[in-house]
Design a protein around this motif. Structure first.
Motif, short mmCIF file in Angstrom:
data_model
loop_
_atom_site.label_atom_id
_atom_site.label_comp_id
_atom_site.label_asym_id
_atom_site.label_seq_id
_atom_site.Cartn_x
_atom_site.Cartn_y
_atom_site.Cartn_z
N ASP A 108 12.94 12.75 -1.84
CA ASP A 108 12.19 12.86 -0.50
C ASP A 108 10.58 11.96 -1.06
OD1 ASP A 108 13.66 14.45 1.14
OD2 ASP A 108 13.19 15.91 -0.18
N VAL A 109 10.65 11.56 -2.11
CA VAL A 109 9.50 10.88 -2.69
C VAL A 109 9.43 9.48 -3.01
CG1 VAL A 109 7.34 11.10 -4.30
CG2 VAL A 109 8.55 13.26 -3.37
N SER A 110 8.85 8.72 -2.43
CA SER A 110 8.78 6.97 -2.76
C SER A 110 7.58 6.93 -3.25
CB SER A 110 9.21 6.43 -1.64
OG SER A 110 10.45 6.49 -1.34
N VAL A 111 7.24 6.10 -4.36
CA VAL A 111 6.02 5.55 -4.89
C VAL A 111 6.19 4.03 -5.23
CG1 VAL A 111 4.46 5.67 -6.71
CG2 VAL A 111 5.85 7.63 -6.15
N ARG A 112 5.29 3.27 -4.50
CA ARG A 112 5.20 2.04 -4.64
C ARG A 112 3.81 1.29 -4.99
NH1 ARG A 112 5.52 -1.82 -0.47
NH2 ARG A 112 5.90 -0.21 0.99
N LEU A 113 3.88 0.60 -6.08
CA LEU A 113 2.89 -0.10 -6.71
C LEU A 113 3.01 -1.76 -6.76
CD1 LEU A 113 2.09 1.72 -10.21
CD2 LEU A 113 0.50 1.24 -8.59
N THR A 114 1.92 -2.19 -5.86
CA THR A 114 1.95 -3.66 -5.63
C THR A 114 0.59 -3.91 -6.30
OG1 THR A 114 3.08 -3.08 -3.73
CG2 THR A 114 2.52 -5.55 -4.10
N GLY A 115 0.42 -4.55 -7.37
CA GLY A 115 -0.69 -4.84 -8.07
C GLY A 115 -1.29 -3.46 -8.32
N ARG A 116 -2.68 -3.50 -7.62
CA ARG A 116 -3.35 -1.95 -7.79
C ARG A 116 -3.17 -1.21 -6.40
NH1 ARG A 116 -9.10 -3.79 -10.50
NH2 ARG A 116 -7.99 -4.43 -12.75
N ARG A 117 -2.39 -1.71 -5.43
CA ARG A 117 -2.05 -0.95 -4.46
C ARG A 117 -1.12 0.00 -4.58
NH1 ARG A 117 1.50 -2.58 0.32
NH2 ARG A 117 1.08 -1.14 1.86
N LEU A 118 -1.47 1.19 -4.08
CA LEU A 118 -0.54 2.35 -4.52
C LEU A 118 -0.21 3.08 -3.20
CD1 LEU A 118 0.83 4.60 -6.55
CD2 LEU A 118 -1.21 5.84 -6.01
N LEU A 119 0.89 3.20 -2.87
CA LEU A 119 1.55 3.64 -1.51
C LEU A 119 2.61 4.61 -1.71
CD1 LEU A 119 1.65 3.64 1.63
CD2 LEU A 119 3.51 1.89 1.32
N CYS A 120 2.24 5.92 -1.45
CA CYS A 120 3.27 6.99 -1.77
C CYS A 120 3.68 7.74 -0.38
CB CYS A 120 2.60 8.30 -2.63
SG CYS A 120 1.73 7.76 -4.05
N ARG A 121 5.09 7.95 -0.21
CA ARG A 121 5.34 8.63 0.95
C ARG A 121 6.00 9.83 0.55
NH1 ARG A 121 3.26 5.25 4.84
NH2 ARG A 121 4.45 3.18 5.09
N VAL A 122 5.74 10.96 1.13
CA VAL A 122 6.49 12.37 1.11
C VAL A 122 7.15 12.64 2.23
CG1 VAL A 122 6.33 14.59 0.02
CG2 VAL A 122 4.85 12.95 -0.70
N TYR A 123 8.57 12.66 2.26
CA TYR A 123 9.32 12.97 3.54
C TYR A 123 9.30 14.37 3.75
CZ TYR A 123 10.48 8.09 3.78
OH TYR A 123 10.42 6.68 3.85
N LEU A 124 8.50 15.02 4.71
CA LEU A 124 8.72 16.66 4.90
C LEU A 124 9.61 16.85 5.94
CD1 LEU A 124 4.76 16.94 4.78
CD2 LEU A 124 6.27 17.61 2.90
#
Ligand SMILES: Cc1cc2nc3c(=O)[nH]c(=O)nc-3n(C[C@H](O)[C@H](O)[C@H](O)COP(=O)(O)OP(=O)(O)OC[C@H]3O[C@@H](n4cnc5c(N)ncnc54)[C@H](O)[C@@H]3O)c2cc1C
Length: 519
Positions: free
Chosen positions: A195-211
């Protein structure tokens, strides 16, 4: 029934496929009906174009002349007529938000929808330089994302967490010279690493938690580099911790800059996924027309897929951007631990190739090392496997794909639930992973599998079931239709799902205990 059609389609006349439509849009014919000159359209004018032969529709603030498109609409003319001469945004979003209609209908664009506003008023506003002409009434637009802000905690460390927004899970963070810890308190037992995705693109951090009902987003630009491999853990109480290793050991004075959508919760049905470039690293045959595609994410991307969710694959075909949904599967129905480890590294799609299809021949022709645009996961299936007391999974064709993860999850996470998988295909050669299912049934006494063939030659050696889904078959499979905790999962072409839903209701299975995977 177990037809060769993909899911959610009605029969179209010959010469009315998507490819035919793309050809027509590229032919130079004026599909706008107004000479191609963009104009503003009021609600009254829109309503005057509401019949076959003269059909306009507003979608997200733009008006399209869909008169010629009707015959090509995969959902059928009747469905399109429901929004004839009106704003179809809400209807469109509820049915297939992901169809890239802008590309599909770009040559049909009449102009901007100005709603109730009179044309004269809008011209005056324009002359005065007052913005906005009203953009339809979708009711689905998301609030504008918060603008950039600083997350600068008072120095020196330990830093204090940033202020909390009104709703959504609690969020906290702390740092050591080596690591940054991001903690989300979801208070939702049953969350898993998928349920958790983490994506780092350079210094950009995008985390999704599927509730349960929404997607919680963390979105940042970090002040310094971190290692691309984030470590994620999820506690049984629903605490999600993401640990990032700093490249340079130091206490940061700030955690960086907040980006759009940071700390927002978006309802699952309204979540707009981003697309990521995956590399095709392996293609394995599954049957004569079905392949397993193993896709490698870019460095820094851990894209996990919640149980029963799907992704979209995007390609440009003849200048039009196409998206098709696929439900990722484990590489095999084998050991759960091995499947989880593999899922961390790769995304695996089981794809049936339609020789006359638009997208799947392209996927089949993709060479190893080439890239494919894949979306973040979307979906609405939020049942907890440990709550299932009995699972009956009815899958037609590649409708098997959501069942692979579901069967595994219920076997792994519920102590006693019996699990029955029934697959419906035309012929024996269409069976998907029959040996693996048989091996699982050997290992797991609680699991059984039944294959039902609809078009196997009478003289073949097949000694198993023949036919289609029917009331007697379901009665046999589900002797206790009102059993608490029973879950009947259904996936396949529209006609198959509709037949199952009707038969299950007649049998007395409560509606809330039936889940139809239909995108
Ligand atoms: C939620 C969801 C999950 C899915 N998961 C998977 C998956 O894991 N694996 C998988 O293989 N597929 C899956 N699908 C189906 C997939 O999204 C595509 O529809 C499928 O791959 C066909 O795409 P295509 O562009 O190649 O074929 P299309 O161009 O869509 O055509 C496919 C076939 O249907 C025929 N056809 C097209 N339109 C019509 C029509 N209107 N009437 C009658 N026949 C028509 C074509 O002639 C062709 O034979 C899923 C669908 C949904 C909704």
């Amino acid at each position: 029934m177990a037809t060769g059609n993909p899911r959610n389609k009605v029969a179209l006349a010959p010469g009315r496929s998507l490819m035919d439509w793309i050809r027509l849009t590229n032919s130079g014919v004026d599909l706008t009906g107004v000479g191609g000159r963009r104009r503003e359209v009021t609600k009254d004018e829109l309503a005057r174009h509401s019949r076959p032969g003269d059909l306009w529709m507003a979608l997200r603030g733009q008006v399209y002349n869909v008169t010629r498109y009707v015959e090509y609409h995969p959902g059928g003319a009747d469905e399109l007529m429901r929004a004839a001469g009106a704003d179809g945004t809400e209807l469109f979003d509820s049915v297939h938000r992901w169809v890239n209609y802008e590309g599909m209908l770009s040559k049909c664009l009449v102009g901007k929808y100005v709603g109730e506003q009179s044309l004269a008023k809008s011209l005056i506003r324009k002359a005065l330089g007052v913005g906005g002409g009203g953009g339809g009434s979708s009711g689905n637009s998301l609030a504008p994302p918060p603008g950039p802000a600083s997350l600068r905690p008072p120095a020196p460390a330990p830093a204090r967490p940033p202020p909390r927004p009104a709703a959504g899970p609690d969020f906290d963070w702390f740092q050591s010279p080596q690591q940054l810890h991001l903690i989300t308190y979801c208070r939702q037992p049953g969350l898993t690493a998928d349920d958790v995705s983490v994506r780092l693109t350079g210094r950009r951090l995008l985390c999704r938690v599927y509730l349960r009902d929404s997607v919680f987003t963390l979105h940042w630009e970090l002040p310094e580099d971190v290692s691309p491999d984030a470590h994620t853990s999820v506690s049984s109480a629903g605490k999600v911790e993401i640990v990032l290793e700093k490249r340079r050991a130091a206490q940061w004075a700030s955690t960086g800059r907040v980006l759009a959508g940071h700390r927002t919760s978006t309802p699952l049905a309204q979540f707009c996924p981003e697309f990521v470039s995956f590399v095709l690293v392996e293609r394995r045959p599954v049957s004569h027309d079905t392949r397993l595609l193993l896709l490698q994410p870019p460095a820094g991307c851990s894209l996990r897929v919640p149980l029963g969710f799907h992704v979209f694959v995007r390609r440009t075909v003849c200048g039009a951007q196409l998206e098709r949904p696929y439900t990722p599967v484990p590489e095999s129905v084998g050991e759960a631990a091995a499947a989880a480890a593999a899922a961390e590294r790769q995304l695996c799609l089981m794809v049936k190739v339609y020789p006359d299809g638009v997208l799947t021949p392209q996927l089949d022709a993709l060479r190893l090392g080439q890239t494919l645009e894949v979306s973040e996961p979307v979906g609405t299936f939020r049942r907890r496997p440990q709550d299932v007391a009995e699972l009956v999974a009815l899958a037609a064709g590649t409708g098997l794909t959501p069942m692979v993860g579901l069967v595994r999850a219920v076997l792994d996470q519920s102590a006693e639930a019996p699990v029955r998988l029934v697959t419906f295909v035309r012929r024996q050669r269409d069976l998907l992973w029959p040996d693996q299912w048989a091996a699982l049934a050997e290992r797991q006494a609680r699991f059984s599998v039944l294959h039902v063939l609809s078009e196997e030659e009478a003289e073949s050696a097949w000694s198993g079931r023949r036919g289609r889904v029917s009331a007697p078959l379901l009665e046999e499979l589900i002797p206790e239709p009102a059993r608490p905790g029973l879950l009947v999962a259904v996936c396949g072409p529209t006609a198959f799902s509709a037949a199952c839903s009707r038969l299950l209701a007649e049998l007395g299975v409560p509606g809330q205990q039936v889940h139809v995977f239909d995108g």
